[in-house]
Write a protein that holds these residues in place. Sequence first.
Motif, PDB file in Angstrom:
ATOM      1  N   THR A  88       0.658  -1.254   0.517  1.00 31.81           N
ATOM      2  CA  THR A  88      -0.218   0.381  -0.383  1.00 31.81           C
ATOM      3  C   THR A  88       1.130   1.417   0.079  1.00 31.81           C
ATOM      4  O   THR A  88       2.098   1.111   0.077  1.00 31.81           O
ATOM      5  CB  THR A  88      -0.947  -0.177   1.067  1.00 31.81           C
ATOM      6  N   ILE A  89       0.217   2.275  -0.450  1.00 36.41           N
ATOM      7  CA  ILE A  89       0.840   3.549  -0.606  1.00 36.41           C
ATOM      8  C   ILE A  89       0.768   5.030   0.557  1.00 36.41           C
ATOM      9  O   ILE A  89      -0.704   4.886   0.688  1.00 36.41           O
ATOM     10  CB  ILE A  89       0.594   4.591  -1.724  1.00 36.41           C
ATOM     11  N   THR A  90       1.149   5.053   1.079  1.00 38.14           N
ATOM     12  CA  THR A  90       1.383   5.954   2.212  1.00 38.14           C
ATOM     13  C   THR A  90       1.482   7.601   1.689  1.00 38.14           C
ATOM     14  O   THR A  90       2.801   7.473   1.848  1.00 38.14           O
ATOM     15  CB  THR A  90       1.660   5.621   3.412  1.00 38.14           C
ATOM     16  N   THR A  91       0.889   8.853   1.777  1.00 41.63           N
ATOM     17  CA  THR A  91       1.018   9.918   1.694  1.00 41.63           C
ATOM     18  C   THR A  91       1.053  10.522   3.389  1.00 41.63           C
ATOM     19  O   THR A  91       0.247  10.363   3.936  1.00 41.63           O
ATOM     20  CB  THR A  91       0.491  10.364   0.726  1.00 41.63           C
ATOM     21  N   ILE A  92       2.849  11.198   3.323  1.00 45.62           N
ATOM     22  CA  ILE A  92       3.037  12.380   4.535  1.00 45.62           C
ATOM     23  C   ILE A  92       2.796  13.469   3.917  1.00 45.62           C
ATOM     24  O   ILE A  92       4.237  14.142   2.991  1.00 45.62           O
ATOM     25  CB  ILE A  92       3.350  11.262   5.205  1.00 45.62           C
ATOM     26  N   PRO A  93       2.072  14.581   4.341  1.00 43.31           N
ATOM     27  CA  PRO A  93       2.747  16.137   4.614  1.00 43.31           C
ATOM     28  C   PRO A  93       4.525  16.341   5.285  1.00 43.31           C
ATOM     29  O   PRO A  93       5.097  15.761   5.497  1.00 43.31           O
ATOM     30  CB  PRO A  93       2.010  16.884   5.264  1.00 43.31           C
ATOM     31  N   PRO A  94       5.296  17.248   3.322  1.00 40.41           N
ATOM     32  CA  PRO A  94       6.725  16.699   3.934  1.00 40.41           C
ATOM     33  C   PRO A  94       6.848  17.444   5.682  1.00 40.41           C
ATOM     34  O   PRO A  94       8.122  17.777   6.033  1.00 40.41           O
ATOM     35  CB  PRO A  94       7.349  17.540   3.332  1.00 40.41           C
ATOM     36  N   TYR A  95       6.295  18.608   5.591  1.00 42.29           N
ATOM     37  CA  TYR A  95       6.442  19.916   7.079  1.00 42.29           C
ATOM     38  C   TYR A  95       5.834  18.748   8.425  1.00 42.29           C
ATOM     39  O   TYR A  95       7.265  18.912   9.114  1.00 42.29           O
ATOM     40  CB  TYR A  95       5.242  21.017   6.684  1.00 42.29           C
ATOM     41  N   VAL A  96       5.486  18.209   7.977  1.00 39.09           N
ATOM     42  CA  VAL A  96       5.007  16.918   9.269  1.00 39.09           C
ATOM     43  C   VAL A  96       6.291  15.787   9.281  1.00 39.09           C
ATOM     44  O   VAL A  96       6.458  15.786  10.840  1.00 39.09           O
ATOM     45  CB  VAL A  96       3.901  16.086   8.835  1.00 39.09           C
ATOM     46  N   LEU A  97       7.152  15.645   8.767  1.00 41.01           N
ATOM     47  CA  LEU A  97       9.278  14.756   8.653  1.00 41.01           C
ATOM     48  C   LEU A  97       9.341  15.859   9.858  1.00 41.01           C
ATOM     49  O   LEU A  97      10.197  15.423  10.159  1.00 41.01           O
ATOM     50  CB  LEU A  97       8.580  15.084   7.691  1.00 41.01           C
ATOM     51  N   VAL A  98       9.513  16.840   9.376  1.00 38.59           N
ATOM     52  CA  VAL A  98      10.604  17.891  10.254  1.00 38.59           C
ATOM     53  C   VAL A  98       9.830  18.060  11.729  1.00 38.59           C
ATOM     54  O   VAL A  98      10.427  18.374  12.577  1.00 38.59           O
ATOM     55  CB  VAL A  98       9.993  20.093   9.290  1.00 38.59           C
ATOM     56  N   SER A  99       8.127  18.540  11.574  1.00 37.63           N
ATOM     57  CA  SER A  99       7.703  18.881  13.393  1.00 37.63           C
ATOM     58  C   SER A  99       7.490  17.460  13.694  1.00 37.63           C
ATOM     59  O   SER A  99       7.454  17.692  14.436  1.00 37.63           O
ATOM     60  CB  SER A  99       6.123  19.700  12.990  1.00 37.63           C
ATOM     61  N   ASP A 100       7.056  16.291  13.311  1.00 38.32           N
ATOM     62  CA  ASP A 100       7.005  15.424  14.241  1.00 38.32           C
ATOM     63  C   ASP A 100       8.614  14.158  13.726  1.00 38.32           C
ATOM     64  O   ASP A 100       9.107  14.732  13.585  1.00 38.32           O
ATOM     65  CB  ASP A 100       5.468  14.709  13.656  1.00 38.32           C
ATOM     66  N   SER A 101       8.649  13.484  14.940  1.00 36.27           N
ATOM     67  CA  SER A 101       9.504  12.411  14.867  1.00 36.27           C
ATOM     68  C   SER A 101       8.896  10.880  13.932  1.00 36.27           C
ATOM     69  O   SER A 101       7.839  10.757  13.979  1.00 36.27           O
ATOM     70  CB  SER A 101       9.221  11.839  16.034  1.00 36.27           C
ATOM     71  N   PHE A 102       9.783  10.630  13.181  1.00 36.15           N
ATOM     72  CA  PHE A 102       9.851   9.455  13.139  1.00 36.15           C
ATOM     73  C   PHE A 102      10.890   8.664  12.717  1.00 36.15           C
ATOM     74  O   PHE A 102      12.465   9.206  12.508  1.00 36.15           O
ATOM     75  CB  PHE A 102       9.826   9.593  11.559  1.00 36.15           C
ATOM     76  N   GLN A 103      10.752   7.645  12.560  1.00 37.07           N
ATOM     77  CA  GLN A 103      12.173   6.777  12.276  1.00 37.07           C
ATOM     78  C   GLN A 103      12.925   6.054  10.762  1.00 37.07           C
ATOM     79  O   GLN A 103      12.040   5.627  10.406  1.00 37.07           O
ATOM     80  CB  GLN A 103      12.088   4.897  13.164  1.00 37.07           C
ATOM     81  N   ASN A 104      14.942   6.292  10.855  1.00 38.82           N
ATOM     82  CA  ASN A 104      15.072   6.375   9.550  1.00 38.82           C
ATOM     83  C   ASN A 104      15.456   5.881   9.934  1.00 38.82           C
ATOM     84  O   ASN A 104      16.943   5.370  10.389  1.00 38.82           O
ATOM     85  CB  ASN A 104      15.663   7.613   9.564  1.00 38.82           C
ATOM     86  N   TRP A 105      15.324   4.400   8.934  1.00 40.91           N
ATOM     87  CA  TRP A 105      16.552   2.339   9.116  1.00 40.91           C
ATOM     88  C   TRP A 105      17.886   2.930   8.191  1.00 40.91           C
ATOM     89  O   TRP A 105      17.802   1.799   8.047  1.00 40.91           O
ATOM     90  CB  TRP A 105      15.177   1.791   9.153  1.00 40.91           C
ATOM     91  N   ARG A 106      17.486   3.771   7.711  1.00 40.88           N
ATOM     92  CA  ARG A 106      19.291   3.880   6.880  1.00 40.88           C
ATOM     93  C   ARG A 106      20.815   3.733   7.262  1.00 40.88           C
ATOM     94  O   ARG A 106      20.805   2.808   6.878  1.00 40.88           O
ATOM     95  CB  ARG A 106      19.476   5.238   6.260  1.00 40.88           C
ATOM     96  N   GLY A 107      20.729   4.137   9.012  1.00 41.62           N
ATOM     97  CA  GLY A 107      21.990   3.659   9.635  1.00 41.62           C
ATOM     98  C   GLY A 107      21.846   1.955   9.805  1.00 41.62           C
ATOM     99  O   GLY A 107      22.947   1.633   9.528  1.00 41.62           O
TER     100      GLY A 107
END
Length: 394
Positions: free
Chosen positions: A241-260
């Motif tokens: 499935t595809i989830t769409t998120i506003p870009p500014y939410v990624l700055v104001s809220d926290s998210f987990q990035n598994w790139r590391g």
Amino acid sequence: MNNEVTKEIALLLQNLGVEKNDINWGTQLTILAAIIIITYLCTKLFRHVVIPLIHKITARTKAKWDDYLFNTEMMKAFSRLIPPIMLYVLLPFAFSNSPQLLNFSLKVCLMYLDIVTILLVGTFLNSLYNISNEHEKLRNRPLKGIYQMIKLITIIIGIIILFSIILDQNPTNILAGLGASAAVLMLIFKDSILGLVAGVQLSANDMLRPGDWITMTKYGADGYVIEVSLTTVKVQNFDKTITTIPPYVLVSDSFQNWRGMRETGGRRIKRSINIDMNTIHFCTEEEIQAFIQKGFLDKKTDTSEKIVNLAVFRSYLLNYLNNNPKVNKDLMIMVRQLQPASEGMPLEIYCFSDTPDWIPYETLQSEIFEHVMAMAPEFNLRLFQRPAGTDLQS
């Protein structure tokens, strides 16, 4: 300006032996037809001679940027500038005796030129985006939103210039009028403005790249970023499935990035099993000798000191992990006890797989804990689990 041009054209026609009063509608139509034919031939000449020649030159160069900058779409967009420019220059020859018609025709040419210029800038930005995708350092940056914002600004400026041509007004006057309604414009383009600011922050701080695996439980996102645009970030979840998120939410809220985790080359295994505390005891002499025979203890172990069977089990598991070829030896390997609870003594396995890929990781984790559960009875330990109906029946 138009009067001066008309006078110059009239003077030119007089030098050619054509008087201004002699120009009738038939002559004007003939000149107009000649202008249209010349414009058409110049456009065709550019498309069928100049463009192939440019493509041959760019194909011989080693650089790739010119292949994108002078591609077919870009050159076609550039060729659209030829008709309005040539018509703007040549139409005064046809309508020198009709100033109102000439003025209207020149306005149409300028409007046409404004529109094709907007299209040219859009095509140019698409080419720049393709070039940045080929660049090693820029391909992973979320630049699409920035390019989209530049396109939007170009369109707004183009529309202002278009209205200034229609209304015969200075563009700065129209801008001054728009300044009074800035609050309304900011409300209309709120998401675009916030998206641009967020895109710049995400890019500058390297917080997000296309292809990153991110988790944002609040918005139901758990998968790979497939697109970062001006107004949306598209995440393809593992269930496709595809989830769409506003870009500014990624700055104001926290998210987990598994790139590391992916860049490290290993994925963490952090799971525990519960040991029945009633089975934890000091080893008897017979148990110690059995552990030595099985290789769980070294023959040189000092048997005069009291040895706990759980400690032997922990040592065995640590040795097992260190010798497992699928466990990453460059990262932490640990077997530890957690806080005892009513469900028993938690024994935690902490290590990393040698690959971040999901299926090999889950396979390794299953193999480790299958081995742990199968080996616990060898150390006279029992795993704790809540009694089921069959346990009570037996």
